[in-house]
Write an enzyme that holds these catalytic residues in place. Structure first.
Site, PDB file in Angstrom:
ATOM      1  CD  GLU A 130    -105.858  45.004 -27.158  1.00  0.00           C
ATOM      2  OE1 GLU A 130    -105.433  44.125 -26.026  1.00  0.00           O
ATOM      3  OE2 GLU A 130    -105.224  45.812 -27.601  1.00  0.00           O
ATOM      4  CG  ASN A 163     -84.576  47.985 -16.870  1.00  0.00           C
ATOM      5  OD1 ASN A 163     -84.835  47.788 -18.243  1.00  0.00           O
ATOM      6  ND2 ASN A 163     -85.672  48.305 -15.870  1.00  0.00           N
ATOM      7  N   GLY A 164     -82.162  49.730 -18.709  1.00  0.00           N
ATOM      8  CA  GLY A 164     -82.218  50.967 -19.051  1.00  0.00           C
ATOM      9  C   GLY A 164     -81.373  51.098 -20.528  1.00  0.00           C
ATOM     10  CD1 TRP A 191     -87.563  42.080 -24.504  1.00  0.00           C
ATOM     11  CD2 TRP A 191     -86.651  43.914 -25.143  1.00  0.00           C
ATOM     12  NE1 TRP A 191     -88.186  42.331 -25.895  1.00  0.00           N
ATOM     13  CE2 TRP A 191     -87.717  43.466 -26.245  1.00  0.00           C
ATOM     14  CE3 TRP A 191     -86.063  45.404 -25.511  1.00  0.00           C
ATOM     15  CZ2 TRP A 191     -87.855  44.366 -27.256  1.00  0.00           C
ATOM     16  CZ3 TRP A 191     -86.242  46.060 -26.538  1.00  0.00           C
ATOM     17  CH2 TRP A 191     -87.199  45.346 -27.515  1.00  0.00           C
ATOM     18  CE  LYS A 243    -103.472  41.597 -25.849  1.00  0.00           C
ATOM     19  NZ  LYS A 243    -103.403  42.883 -26.269  1.00  0.00           N
ATOM     20  CD  GLU A 281     -99.435  41.465 -27.616  1.00  0.00           C
ATOM     21  OE1 GLU A 281     -98.427  42.063 -27.183  1.00  0.00           O
ATOM     22  OE2 GLU A 281    -100.718  42.181 -27.140  1.00  0.00           O
ATOM     23  NE  ARG A 316     -88.731  44.719 -15.151  1.00  0.00           N
ATOM     24  CZ  ARG A 316     -89.398  45.828 -14.909  1.00  0.00           C
ATOM     25  NH1 ARG A 316     -90.550  45.849 -14.379  1.00  0.00           N
ATOM     26  NH2 ARG A 316     -88.989  46.977 -15.529  1.00  0.00           N
ATOM     27  CB  CYS A 335     -83.476  44.121 -18.370  1.00  0.00           C
ATOM     28  SG  CYS A 335     -82.883  44.445 -19.901  1.00  0.00           S
ATOM     29  CE  LYS A 344     -98.114  43.090 -18.619  1.00  0.00           C
ATOM     30  NZ  LYS A 344     -99.205  42.878 -19.436  1.00  0.00           N
ATOM     31  CG  HIS A 356    -112.074  54.512 -48.285  1.00  0.00           C
ATOM     32  ND1 HIS A 356    -112.424  55.038 -49.368  1.00  0.00           N
ATOM     33  CD2 HIS A 356    -112.834  54.144 -47.146  1.00  0.00           C
ATOM     34  CE1 HIS A 356    -113.739  55.310 -48.721  1.00  0.00           C
ATOM     35  NE2 HIS A 356    -113.991  54.779 -47.554  1.00  0.00           N
TER      36      HIS A 356
HETATM   37  C1  AGP Z   1    -100.064  44.731 -25.141  1.00  0.00           C
HETATM   38  O1  AGP Z   1    -100.527  43.204 -25.099  1.00  0.00           O
HETATM   39  C2  AGP Z   1     -98.508  44.767 -24.984  1.00  0.00           C
HETATM   40  N1  AGP Z   1     -98.091  44.042 -24.090  1.00  0.00           N
HETATM   41  C3  AGP Z   1     -98.037  46.246 -25.335  1.00  0.00           C
HETATM   42  O2  AGP Z   1     -98.472  46.916 -26.420  1.00  0.00           O
HETATM   43  C4  AGP Z   1     -98.540  47.151 -24.067  1.00  0.00           C
HETATM   44  O3  AGP Z   1     -99.707  47.488 -24.119  1.00  0.00           O
HETATM   45  C5  AGP Z   1     -97.812  48.511 -24.104  1.00  0.00           C
HETATM   46  O4  AGP Z   1     -96.435  48.302 -24.226  1.00  0.00           O
HETATM   47  C6  AGP Z   1     -98.115  49.475 -23.140  1.00  0.00           C
HETATM   48  O5  AGP Z   1     -97.813  48.953 -21.976  1.00  0.00           O
HETATM   49  P1  AGP Z   1     -98.396  49.794 -20.670  1.00  0.00           P
HETATM   50  O6  AGP Z   1     -99.908  49.806 -20.648  1.00  0.00           O
HETATM   51  O7  AGP Z   1     -97.703  49.290 -19.507  1.00  0.00           O
HETATM   52  O8  AGP Z   1     -97.791  51.167 -20.679  1.00  0.00           O
END
Ligand code: AGP
Length: 608
Positions: A481, A100-101, A74, A485, A488, A27, A2, A603, A504
């Site tokens: 990766e 936040n937490g 969030w 992408k 997500e 966030r 958050c 994020k 496999h």
């Molecule tokens: C990647 O696009 C995502 N936002 C997520 O997987 C991110 O890489 C992961 O949460 C790790 O975040 P950080 O690099 O800030 O630790």
């Protein structure tokens, strides 16, 4: 997770809080709210939805006053709806707070408080804090907050206001990032610097256990025993343009397109051609420490874990030290093998990811030296590690990580080069790596020029329901990766796999409806990947190949080719990942997805 904000000063708080929330929305963005001291109590407005909806609401029902707090959420506990949106209040409505937490023992606290007659209005863990403060003894708000927090297990970045103590905000930190913004006779609270940069560059990063008391123009930091804590005032290096769209439709596209510059920034001042090595001042790893390393453990999550996988191959290649790459969320709960000579590297864009932070703390507790490869200056992982490398990639606002990924790989190569040259990597080889790194920013620009071709591809594949990404060696993490992408951003099911592993199992998925993206630069495993491509073609799979410029071999093997400039195999992931970022971006745009705020994501994952 958050985002929290706060303001106390002579100006109207509402517009300042709203601007801060707009900046922190990456966030978490399922609901938002503010609480403002309006001279005769607390005005609280909150709703499910985006910050701009709250803005519109406040335009219709303005809240006046120079002291207030705000939140963008969030959801972790309680559905994302208006009732569970922050701020949360106590039974009397005189205390309001944003958090936040996660409060781990919220259920037990709630049961105890309900037995004492407290009435709860929401399903959240956070609301327990408001009732605990209501219940706590103390002449001042800060005394009551301190007393209340003695009952709490969990993590928090917290800001509290009370109707009975005007012009005061009490802030507390345990495990979740909070900073203070120091202005001219005004003070700000925020989860990260982007929310205060408009007003000040001077920030105070709070440490775990800190309680800050803010009144107009004055603040002090105390600990749980009310002992004053001295905290340094730091300067934020980057400016507002870094967190503006700059004419792009989305932060993600802006961040993809600025990678030539961000790779250059990660390299700046760190390449020593004559010595064939890297200069990494912040690493704090003297030659004897390099010689003593027996094994390296990289801990990370998500995209950072993928760059860690590239880092493994690079570091093993350049240093001869065995490297293991661990999902931080798993590693933190595994038995820590305190083997001598262990070096743990935490890779994290935000520097606040809870699992990575705790894995780093667990490794340290087991006697390992810990380093951080981090983008956000002043973040917790950066401040708690023994040394590290800042990416200098500038703020990454788009939830999907892009420029941080390529800069993380460059930072891991710099690390491998530096440590390798302290061991048995010879000067000539070192110079070759330095030479190729120096060329990288320009090669990135050439790769970005593929964008129009990739837009055409996105047009063709925007309707796909599944996609398979395959690669070998350093290209396997790039395949992972690329798949992440696409998942997500466009919500298309996608998988990344080592190309040989396809036989496999995943090969069963191959048919004319399954696009298969091969990451196949010309390197030592290239011939092997060609056979995997033939296996896919034989089963009618549609192949997109990310390969090296001038590669005429693929002929009819690939339906589409995206040629990236040639470079050292170890550096190829920096180039081959970019077309995959753009492909996912353009497909998501064509599917009408919210590229910068993908559903259900945030994020920085600061809770477990
Ligand atoms: C990647 O696009 C995502 N936002 C997520 O997987 C991110 O890489 C992961 O949460 C790790 O975040 P950080 O690099 O800030 O630790």
């Amino acid at each position: 997770m958050c985002g929290i904000v706060g303001y106390v000063g002579a100006r109207e708080a509402a517009p300042i809080l709203m601007e801060g929330l707009r900046r922190l929305e990456y966030r978490g963005y399922d609901s938002a709210g503010v609480a403002i001291q309006n001279g005769h109590g607390l005005g609280v407005v909150k709703l499910a939805g985006r910050v701009h909806a709250l803005q519109e609401r406040l335009a219709r029902e303005p809240l006046c006053g120079g002291t207030g707090i705000g939140h963008t959420r969030w959801a972790t506990h309680g559905a994302p709806n208006t009732r569970n949106a922050h701020p949360h209040c106590d039974c009397t409505g005189t205390i309001a707070l944003v958090h936040n937490g996660i409060i781990e023992n919220a259920d037990a606290l709630r049961a105890a408080l309900e037995r004492q007659g407290h009435r709860f209005a929401t399903e959240t863990d956070t609301e327990t804090l408001a009732h605990l403060i209501e219940d706590a003894a103390g002449a001042t708000l800060e005394e009551r907050v301190i007393a209340a927090l003695t009952h709490v297990d969990g993590t928090y970045g917290l800001a509290v206001v009370s109707a009975t103590e005007p012009r005061k905000i009490v802030v507390a930190r345990q495990g979740s990032p909070v900073l203070l913004g120091i202005g001219e006779n005004e003070l700000f609270v925020a989860s990260d610097a982007s929310a205060v940069l408009e007003h000040t560059r001077s920030v105070v990063y709070l440490d775990d256990g800190d309680i800050a008391v803010l009144t107009p123009g004055e603040y002090h930091v105390i600990d749980g025993d009310s002992h004053v804590q001295l905290r340094s005032v730091d300067d934020i290096a980057w400016d507002l343009t870094a967190i503006e769209l700059g004419g792009y439709p989305h932060f993600m596209l802006k961040e993809i397109m600025e990678q030539s510059e961000t790779v250059r920034a990660t390299l700046r001042g760190r390449l020593l051609f004559e010595q064939g090595t890297a200069r990494l001042n912040g690493l704090n790893l003297p030659p004897e420490a390099c010689a003593a390393i027996q094994r390296i453990v990289i801990v990370a999550c998500g995209t950072s874990w993928h760059s860690g996988l590239v880092g493994r191959q690079v570091i093993e290649e350049l240093t001869g030290i065995p490297v293991q790459v661990e999902y931080a969320s798993e590693y933190r709960y595994r038995r820590q093998l305190a083997l001598p000579g262990t070096l743990t590297i935490a890779v994290s864009q935000s520097g606040e990811t809870a699992d990575t932070l705790e894995a780093m703390r667990a490794a340290r507790a087991a006697g390992s030296r810990v380093l951080g490869i981090v983008n956000v200056v002043g973040s917790t992982i950066a401040r708690e590690s023994d040394g590290g490398i800042y990416l200098h990639a500038g703020p990454e606002i788009g939830v999907a990580s892009t420029k941080a990924f390529t800069s993380q790989i460059v930072a891991l190569v710099l690390f491998g080069l530096y440590v390798g040259r302290q061991r048995d990597l010879d000067e000539e080889r070192g110079r070759e790596v330095v030479r190729r790194l120096t060329q990288l920013p320009q090669l990135v620009s050439r790769t970005l020029a593929l964008d129009p071709q990739i837009q055409a591809l996105a047009e063709r594949y925007a309707g796909t329901r599944n996609c398979l990404y395959l690669g070998r060696g350093v290209s396997f993490p790039v395949a992972l990766e690329g798949a992440l992408k696409l998942k997500e951003l466009s919500y298309i099911h996608a998988e990344g796999y080592p190309a040989a592993e396809m036989k496999h199992g995943p090969i069963a998925l191959i048919d004319a409806n399954m696009p298969v993206v091969f990451v196949v630069p010309k390197d030592e495993v290239y011939p092997k990947v060609l056979s995997n491509m033939r296996e896919v073609q034989a089963r009618g799979g549609r192949i997109i190949a990310i390969t090296s410029e001038g590669n005429g071999d693929l002929g009819t093997l690939a339906d589409q080719q995206l040629p990236v400039p040639a470079t050292l195999p170890l550096l190829s992931p920096v180039l081959t990942s970019i077309p995959l970022q753009l492909l996912a971006y353009h497909i998501a745009v064509r599917r009408g997805c919210d590229v910068d705020r993908p559903r259900n994501l945030a994020k920085s994952v600061t809770v477990e």
